[in-house]
Design a protein around this motif. Structure first.
Motif, PDB file in Angstrom:
ATOM      1  N   LEU A 163      -3.275  -7.591   4.818  1.00 16.84           N
ATOM      2  CA  LEU A 163      -2.630  -7.054   3.662  1.00 16.84           C
ATOM      3  C   LEU A 163      -4.083  -6.739   2.900  1.00 16.84           C
ATOM      4  O   LEU A 163      -4.028  -5.703   1.866  1.00 16.84           O
ATOM      5  CB  LEU A 163      -1.770  -7.834   3.005  1.00 16.84           C
ATOM      6  CG  LEU A 163      -1.160  -7.212   1.718  1.00 16.84           C
ATOM      7  CD1 LEU A 163      -0.545  -5.904   1.844  1.00 16.84           C
ATOM      8  CD2 LEU A 163      -0.180  -8.210   1.219  1.00 16.84           C
ATOM      9  N   ILE A 164      -4.837  -7.746   2.747  1.00 15.15           N
ATOM     10  CA  ILE A 164      -5.864  -7.734   1.720  1.00 15.15           C
ATOM     11  C   ILE A 164      -6.887  -6.636   2.332  1.00 15.15           C
ATOM     12  O   ILE A 164      -7.217  -5.764   1.356  1.00 15.15           O
ATOM     13  CB  ILE A 164      -6.786  -9.185   1.795  1.00 15.15           C
ATOM     14  CG1 ILE A 164      -5.560 -10.270   1.237  1.00 15.15           C
ATOM     15  CG2 ILE A 164      -8.171  -9.120   1.192  1.00 15.15           C
ATOM     16  CD1 ILE A 164      -6.754 -11.564   1.394  1.00 15.15           C
ATOM     17  N   MET A 165      -6.966  -6.574   3.365  1.00 16.46           N
ATOM     18  CA  MET A 165      -8.023  -5.622   4.051  1.00 16.46           C
ATOM     19  C   MET A 165      -7.509  -4.058   3.517  1.00 16.46           C
ATOM     20  O   MET A 165      -8.186  -3.281   3.167  1.00 16.46           O
ATOM     21  CB  MET A 165      -8.319  -5.539   5.557  1.00 16.46           C
ATOM     22  CG  MET A 165      -9.123  -6.918   6.052  1.00 16.46           C
ATOM     23  SD  MET A 165      -9.253  -6.829   7.642  1.00 16.46           S
ATOM     24  CE  MET A 165      -9.694  -8.859   7.690  1.00 16.46           C
ATOM     25  N   MET A 166      -6.076  -3.846   3.628  1.00 20.49           N
ATOM     26  CA  MET A 166      -5.550  -2.666   3.450  1.00 20.49           C
ATOM     27  C   MET A 166      -5.645  -2.296   1.986  1.00 20.49           C
ATOM     28  O   MET A 166      -6.033  -1.202   1.618  1.00 20.49           O
ATOM     29  CB  MET A 166      -4.077  -2.710   3.748  1.00 20.49           C
ATOM     30  CG  MET A 166      -3.914  -2.784   5.531  1.00 20.49           C
ATOM     31  SD  MET A 166      -2.150  -2.750   5.760  1.00 20.49           S
ATOM     32  CE  MET A 166      -1.731  -1.172   5.222  1.00 20.49           C
ATOM     33  N   VAL A 167      -5.684  -3.315   1.036  1.00 17.48           N
ATOM     34  CA  VAL A 167      -5.576  -3.294  -0.457  1.00 17.48           C
ATOM     35  C   VAL A 167      -6.986  -2.765  -0.722  1.00 17.48           C
ATOM     36  O   VAL A 167      -7.261  -1.544  -1.342  1.00 17.48           O
ATOM     37  CB  VAL A 167      -5.176  -4.392  -1.251  1.00 17.48           C
ATOM     38  CG1 VAL A 167      -5.330  -4.230  -2.514  1.00 17.48           C
ATOM     39  CG2 VAL A 167      -3.606  -4.758  -0.901  1.00 17.48           C
ATOM     40  N   PHE A 168      -7.896  -3.289  -0.153  1.00 14.28           N
ATOM     41  CA  PHE A 168      -9.471  -3.142  -0.686  1.00 14.28           C
ATOM     42  C   PHE A 168      -9.727  -1.916   0.298  1.00 14.28           C
ATOM     43  O   PHE A 168     -10.604  -1.031  -0.557  1.00 14.28           O
ATOM     44  CB  PHE A 168     -10.341  -4.128   0.101  1.00 14.28           C
ATOM     45  CG  PHE A 168     -10.303  -5.374  -1.058  1.00 14.28           C
ATOM     46  CD1 PHE A 168     -10.789  -5.205  -2.374  1.00 14.28           C
ATOM     47  CD2 PHE A 168      -9.711  -6.604  -0.751  1.00 14.28           C
ATOM     48  CE1 PHE A 168     -10.792  -6.360  -3.200  1.00 14.28           C
ATOM     49  CE2 PHE A 168      -9.484  -7.502  -1.707  1.00 14.28           C
ATOM     50  CZ  PHE A 168     -10.273  -7.462  -2.949  1.00 14.28           C
ATOM     51  N   SER A 169      -9.265  -1.523   1.418  1.00 16.38           N
ATOM     52  CA  SER A 169      -9.686  -0.249   1.886  1.00 16.38           C
ATOM     53  C   SER A 169      -9.033   0.777   0.866  1.00 16.38           C
ATOM     54  O   SER A 169      -9.848   1.873   0.825  1.00 16.38           O
ATOM     55  CB  SER A 169      -8.910  -0.165   3.296  1.00 16.38           C
ATOM     56  OG  SER A 169      -9.427  -1.299   4.193  1.00 16.38           O
ATOM     57  N   TYR A 170      -7.925   0.822   0.509  1.00 15.39           N
ATOM     58  CA  TYR A 170      -7.435   1.958  -0.419  1.00 15.39           C
ATOM     59  C   TYR A 170      -8.239   1.836  -1.730  1.00 15.39           C
ATOM     60  O   TYR A 170      -8.523   3.112  -2.251  1.00 15.39           O
ATOM     61  CB  TYR A 170      -5.930   1.663  -0.997  1.00 15.39           C
ATOM     62  CG  TYR A 170      -5.035   2.187   0.083  1.00 15.39           C
ATOM     63  CD1 TYR A 170      -4.652   3.749   0.392  1.00 15.39           C
ATOM     64  CD2 TYR A 170      -4.010   1.308   1.090  1.00 15.39           C
ATOM     65  CE1 TYR A 170      -3.911   3.737   1.486  1.00 15.39           C
ATOM     66  CE2 TYR A 170      -3.202   1.588   1.875  1.00 15.39           C
ATOM     67  CZ  TYR A 170      -3.065   3.121   2.191  1.00 15.39           C
ATOM     68  OH  TYR A 170      -2.107   3.498   2.757  1.00 15.39           O
ATOM     69  N   ALA A 171      -8.672   0.754  -2.265  1.00 14.30           N
ATOM     70  CA  ALA A 171      -9.243   0.664  -3.363  1.00 14.30           C
ATOM     71  C   ALA A 171     -10.841   1.134  -3.149  1.00 14.30           C
ATOM     72  O   ALA A 171     -11.278   2.031  -4.170  1.00 14.30           O
ATOM     73  CB  ALA A 171      -9.498  -0.752  -3.924  1.00 14.30           C
TER      74      ALA A 171
END
Length: 306
Positions: free
Chosen positions: A154-162
């Motif tokens: 989830l952390i990786m997905m959030v930062f990937s979007y950011a």
């Protein structure tokens, strides 16, 4: 017979006292001998070397690019099943899957290796300091508890979007918090070693903190660090594949195994080779990396040396 007949005094021989009767021990030679004794690891290492050579050399000569519709009007080039000319077949655009797979594997392996190296280096440095410094222990424990309670994916997905799509953006998203878990793992092992008798004696004699870490503690953690790297590397490759499969990883012009698997998922019922060949290559890469890494971790543990 009396004692004088049975025993006699031997004069001291300083040259003989300097001889060491124990066999010579070389750590890295013992590591190599232990690793080479593992037949399964040697087989997987051979497969891994072939995969790495194909991934990093073949794309240099194929000239493969994702956006290449040069054969889209050539109907005879579309959907060719694996044959002598196209070893892995062709897709709907007439592009060779063989070229696409190795170009994608190169990207996936490269991002996995870089993420593993960055995570391990930061984790070892921070974890070693964390383990010997009670001053930062409370703050780092709170940071670890926060990060550890949020799923890594989830952390990786959030930062990937950011950060947006792209190779370096994805690498940053994968490593920005992953080092915290690695640092905690090293911290636990450092605490187990820092208060042993020889380290207490060393500190009493005035040995500095940095010397204690680099000379007295980290050499004992080599096998543990190798073990963690052996688990991180296939994990990061799987994360890249999954994020690219979801469309939040690499940009559309960057080939990767994840993008291939995502693109050809619709062909799983018809022209199934387009889906299963990239999946098979991904499985061979991750399994061979894990087994070779585990064998190297076992070999680097001095307790396994005879």
């Amino acid at each position: 017979m009396d004692e004088k007949q049975l025993f006699s005094f031997v004069p001291p021989r300083s040259d003989e006292s300097e001889k060491i009767e124990a066999p010579m021990y070389s750590y890295w030679r013992s590591v190599g001998r232990k690793f080479l004794s593992n037949k399964l690891a040697l087989v997987m290492l051979s497969i891994l070397v072939i995969l790495l050579l194909m991934s990093f050399i073949q794309p240099m000569f194929s000239g493969y690019t994702v956006i290449d519709a040069g054969k889209i009007d050539d109907f005879s080039a579309r959907y060719n099943y694996p044959n002598a000319k196209y070893w892995f077949g062709t897709d709907s655009n007439g592009q060779s899957l063989f070229d696409a797979v190795w170009a994608g594997a190169r990207t996936s392996i490269l991002i996995g290796v870089l993420a593993t190296v960055i995570t391990t280096v930061i984790g070892v440095i921070v974890g070693a300091i964390w383990g010997v410094s009670p001053k930062i222990d409370k703050f780092m424990l709170e940071l670890y508890n926060i990060v550890n309670n949020v799923p890594a994916l989830l952390i990786m997905m959030v930062f990937s979007y950011a950060f947006g799509q792209g190779f370096w953006n994805l690498l940053l998203a994968m490593t920005i918090t992953s080092w915290v878990g690695s640092a905690y793992f090293i911290r636990v092992n450092v605490i187990g070693l820092r208060d042993r008798e020889y380290n207490i004696a060393s500190r009493t004699l005035g040995t500095g903190v940095w010397t204690t870490i680099t000379k007295n503690i980290l050499p004992y953690l080599v096998s543990i660090i190798v073990t963690s790297m052996a688990s991180y590397l296939p994990g990061f490759i799987s994360y890249e594949v999954f994020l690219s499969f979801l469309g939040v990883g690499l940009s559309s012009d960057t080939p990767s195994l994840g993008r291939l698997i995502s693109e050809y998922t619709s062909n799983i019922t018809d022209h199934a080779y387009l889906f299963w060949i990239p999946v098979t290559v991904l499985g061979l890469v991750t399994i061979s990396l894990y087994i070779v890494g585990q064998a190297l971790a076992d070999a680097s543990d001095p307790r396994t040396h005879m």
